[in-house]
Design a protein around this motif. Structure first.
Motif, PDB file in Angstrom:
ATOM      1  N   ILE A  31       0.852  -1.189   0.000  1.00 37.96           N
ATOM      2  CA  ILE A  31       0.000   0.000   0.000  1.00 37.96           C
ATOM      3  C   ILE A  31       0.889   1.241   0.000  1.00 37.96           C
ATOM      4  N   ASP A  32       0.538   2.246  -0.803  1.00 41.81           N
ATOM      5  CA  ASP A  32       1.218   3.534  -0.813  1.00 41.81           C
ATOM      6  C   ASP A  32       0.311   4.566  -0.154  1.00 41.81           C
ATOM      7  N   ILE A  33       0.847   5.273   0.839  1.00 41.65           N
ATOM      8  CA  ILE A  33       0.094   6.279   1.583  1.00 41.65           C
ATOM      9  C   ILE A  33       0.761   7.622   1.355  1.00 41.65           C
ATOM     10  N   GLU A  34      -0.013   8.585   0.910  1.00 42.97           N
ATOM     11  CA  GLU A  34       0.552   9.893   0.601  1.00 42.97           C
ATOM     12  C   GLU A  34       0.862  10.685   1.859  1.00 42.97           C
ATOM     13  N   ARG A  35       1.829  11.561   1.735  1.00 45.05           N
ATOM     14  CA  ARG A  35       2.202  12.419   2.847  1.00 45.05           C
ATOM     15  C   ARG A  35       1.016  13.322   3.220  1.00 45.05           C
ATOM     16  N   GLY A  36       0.647  13.330   4.482  1.00 41.49           N
ATOM     17  CA  GLY A  36      -0.468  14.135   4.950  1.00 41.49           C
ATOM     18  C   GLY A  36      -1.810  13.441   4.871  1.00 41.49           C
ATOM     19  N   GLU A  37      -1.850  12.185   4.417  1.00 42.07           N
ATOM     20  CA  GLU A  37      -3.099  11.457   4.271  1.00 42.07           C
ATOM     21  C   GLU A  37      -3.499  10.816   5.599  1.00 42.07           C
ATOM     22  N   PHE A  38      -4.804  10.625   5.787  1.00 41.31           N
ATOM     23  CA  PHE A  38      -5.345   9.910   6.944  1.00 41.31           C
ATOM     24  C   PHE A  38      -5.877   8.576   6.435  1.00 41.31           C
ATOM     25  N   VAL A  39      -5.171   7.497   6.770  1.00 46.71           N
ATOM     26  CA  VAL A  39      -5.554   6.156   6.320  1.00 46.71           C
ATOM     27  C   VAL A  39      -5.853   5.295   7.541  1.00 46.71           C
ATOM     28  N   THR A  40      -6.963   4.582   7.482  1.00 45.43           N
ATOM     29  CA  THR A  40      -7.367   3.695   8.567  1.00 45.43           C
ATOM     30  C   THR A  40      -7.242   2.246   8.135  1.00 45.43           C
ATOM     31  N   PHE A  41      -6.674   1.426   9.019  1.00 45.48           N
ATOM     32  CA  PHE A  41      -6.666  -0.027   8.858  1.00 45.48           C
ATOM     33  C   PHE A  41      -7.873  -0.557   9.617  1.00 45.48           C
ATOM     34  N   LEU A  42      -8.829  -1.093   8.890  1.00 44.48           N
ATOM     35  CA  LEU A  42     -10.090  -1.541   9.467  1.00 44.48           C
ATOM     36  C   LEU A  42     -10.236  -3.047   9.281  1.00 44.48           C
ATOM     37  N   GLY A  43     -10.693  -3.725  10.316  1.00 40.23           N
ATOM     38  CA  GLY A  43     -10.921  -5.158  10.176  1.00 40.23           C
ATOM     39  C   GLY A  43     -11.237  -5.786  11.516  1.00 40.23           C
ATOM     40  N   PRO A  44     -11.707  -7.023  11.507  1.00 44.36           N
ATOM     41  CA  PRO A  44     -12.016  -7.712  12.768  1.00 44.36           C
ATOM     42  C   PRO A  44     -10.744  -8.113  13.492  1.00 44.36           C
ATOM     43  N   SER A  45     -10.899  -8.565  14.734  1.00 34.96           N
ATOM     44  CA  SER A  45      -9.757  -9.066  15.494  1.00 34.96           C
ATOM     45  C   SER A  45      -9.100 -10.220  14.740  1.00 34.96           C
ATOM     46  N   GLY A 181     -13.927  14.047  16.247  1.00 35.84           N
ATOM     47  CA  GLY A 181     -13.894  15.381  15.663  1.00 35.84           C
ATOM     48  C   GLY A 181     -12.600  16.108  15.985  1.00 35.84           C
ATOM     49  N   GLU A 182     -12.094  15.921  17.202  1.00 34.63           N
ATOM     50  CA  GLU A 182     -10.844  16.566  17.587  1.00 34.63           C
ATOM     51  C   GLU A 182      -9.661  15.992  16.805  1.00 34.63           C
ATOM     52  N   ILE A 183      -9.654  14.690  16.600  1.00 40.23           N
ATOM     53  CA  ILE A 183      -8.564  14.074  15.828  1.00 40.23           C
ATOM     54  C   ILE A 183      -8.583  14.581  14.392  1.00 40.23           C
ATOM     55  N   LYS A 184      -9.765  14.717  13.800  1.00 39.16           N
ATOM     56  CA  LYS A 184      -9.858  15.261  12.441  1.00 39.16           C
ATOM     57  C   LYS A 184      -9.342  16.695  12.403  1.00 39.16           C
ATOM     58  N   ARG A 185      -9.722  17.506  13.410  1.00 38.52           N
ATOM     59  CA  ARG A 185      -9.251  18.892  13.446  1.00 38.52           C
ATOM     60  C   ARG A 185      -7.741  18.947  13.552  1.00 38.52           C
ATOM     61  N   ILE A 186      -7.160  18.151  14.448  1.00 39.65           N
ATOM     62  CA  ILE A 186      -5.715  18.149  14.648  1.00 39.65           C
ATOM     63  C   ILE A 186      -4.999  17.689  13.385  1.00 39.65           C
ATOM     64  N   HIS A 187      -5.558  16.692  12.709  1.00 38.25           N
ATOM     65  CA  HIS A 187      -4.942  16.233  11.454  1.00 38.25           C
ATOM     66  C   HIS A 187      -4.891  17.356  10.427  1.00 38.25           C
ATOM     67  N   ARG A 188      -5.966  18.124  10.324  1.00 45.08           N
ATOM     68  CA  ARG A 188      -5.974  19.250   9.382  1.00 45.08           C
ATOM     69  C   ARG A 188      -4.918  20.282   9.756  1.00 45.08           C
ATOM     70  N   GLU A 189      -4.699  20.485  11.065  1.00 46.23           N
ATOM     71  CA  GLU A 189      -3.763  21.511  11.516  1.00 46.23           C
ATOM     72  C   GLU A 189      -2.303  21.089  11.338  1.00 46.23           C
ATOM     73  N   VAL A 190      -1.971  19.850  11.716  1.00 51.41           N
ATOM     74  CA  VAL A 190      -0.569  19.447  11.689  1.00 51.41           C
ATOM     75  C   VAL A 190      -0.127  18.894  10.343  1.00 51.41           C
TER      76      VAL A 190
END
Length: 371
Positions: A31-45, A181-190
């Motif tokens: 997987i290639d993840i761009e600089r500044g991107e928010f990527v989630t790894f989602l899946g069951p245990s 919501g706070e994590i999304k805001r912080i991601h936009r800022e940093v």
């Protein structure tokens, strides 16, 4: 994808594999993840998402493959030299240090000049709205406050990548929603690259630019939240990401307009896809199903199946109905409006437009369905 990303490489995972003896936990993922991107790894245990994050962090050795951060291979580099921040579910704060002392720790380890440490801590405290709690100890804080301190500590030295492993899992729903919501805001800022692990599909949809859905050690699908929800490539993705109704069907045939028709319970049904002669299933999201009286005419070009209504649950803005399909399986419809027009126990027709459904085919590799 976030329009603010600059398309420069952030994290690149190439043919990454992790085995414990004969057991393969992560199976040749890339997987290639761009600089500044928010990527989630989602899946069951047990799907491999946390092990993948742990290899990126350097806490787990790689069996084969490579990990790059900002075009630099880090697979053989110790964790403290990878330029990453880490936030855990259990906060991992030092109980003998104040909030300020906890946030100072990674700066002290990096021998940042004392004259700069104070201002960087203040900036981090302001970012998470914790300046007034700077002299308190972790045991004097709520769970949400402790997690905000952990987030500030991970970001205070401006790492290239922030890794978060189920950071909100121990919190109640209201606090979890607020912190999302706070994590999304912080991601936009940093504007750092964020990699986030969760098994909560609603959390993943809310936070992410893209989501990698893990299943059995592999990435089943990678895409935007909208792509995964509206166009799942496998039955696993379709049923794991959001609620859905599945209609078992056979004799699939492609027709005009990018649609596939198939036979279900003696009726022709359809959805997006291009299958030929295969057993499959039509997946429809609850909000795309309309319920009408059993004797009502079917709207032109729509599909309809007879169902028996089981329950009706008031959600405020809508009613959620559960119903039984002809083969005994259970489906769901979400009908807007405050007035309930159908009652449990009634016979009805479940109706959908083919463009609002997806046809998936069988694949015995997972004993699941795939496009």
């Amino acid at each position: 994808m976030n329009s603010e990303t600059n398309a420069e490489p952030g994290v690149r995972i190439a043919n990454l594999t992790k085995r414990y003896g004969a057991k393969t936990v992560v199976d040749d993922i890339s997987i290639d993840i761009e600089r500044g991107e928010f990527v989630t790894f989602l899946g069951p245990s047990g799907s491999g998402k946390t092990t993948t994050l742990s290899m990126i962090a350097g806490f787990t050795d790689v069996t084969s493959g490579d990990i790059e951060i900002h075009d630099r291979s880090v697979s053989a580099i110790p964790p403290h030299k990878r330029d990453i921040g880490m936030v855990f579910q259990n906060y991992a704060l030092f109980p003998h240090r104040t909030v300020r002392g906890n946030i100072a720790f990674p700066l002290e380890r990096r021998q940042v000049p004392k004259a700069r440490i104070a201002s960087q801590i203040d900036d981090a405290l302001d970012m998470v709205y914790m300046r007034e709690y700077a002299e308190r100890y972790p045991q004097e804080l709520s769970g949400g406050q402790q997690q905000r301190v952990a987030l500030a500590r991970a970001l205070v030295y401006n790492p290239a990548v922030l890794l978060m492993d189920e950071p909100l899992g121990a919190l109640d729903k209201k606090l979890r929603d607020w912190l999302q919501g706070e994590i999304k805001r912080i991601h936009r800022e940093v504007r750092s690259t964020f990699l986030y692990v969760t098994h909560d599909q609603e959390e993943a949809l809310s936070l992410s630019d893209r989501i990698a859905v893990f299943n059995d050690g592999r990435i089943e699908q990678l895409g935007t939240p909208q792509e995964l929800y509206e166009s799942p490539s496998t039955l696993f993705v379709g049923t794991f990401v959001g609620d859905s109704t599945l209609v078992r069907a056979s004799d699939a045939q492609p027709v005009a307009g990018g649609l596939t028709e198939a036979l279900a319970y003696g009726r022709r049904v359809a959805g997006r896809g291009s299958l030929t002669g295969e057993e499959g299933a039509v997946l429809i999201r609850p909000e795309n199903i309309k319920l009408i009286p059993a004797d009502a005419p079917t709207p032109d070009a729509n599909c309809a199946l007879p169902v028996s209504l089981l329950t009706a649950t008031y959600l405020g803005e809508a009613w959620r109905y559960e119903f039984r399909l002809p083969d005994g399986s259970i489906g769901m419809a979400k009908v807007d409006g405050a007035t309930r027009t159908l009652q449990p126990g009634e016979e009805a027709l479940a109706v959908w437009a083919p463009d609002n459904a997806v046809v998936l085919s069988y694949d015995d590799r997972h004993d699941q369905f795939r496009t």
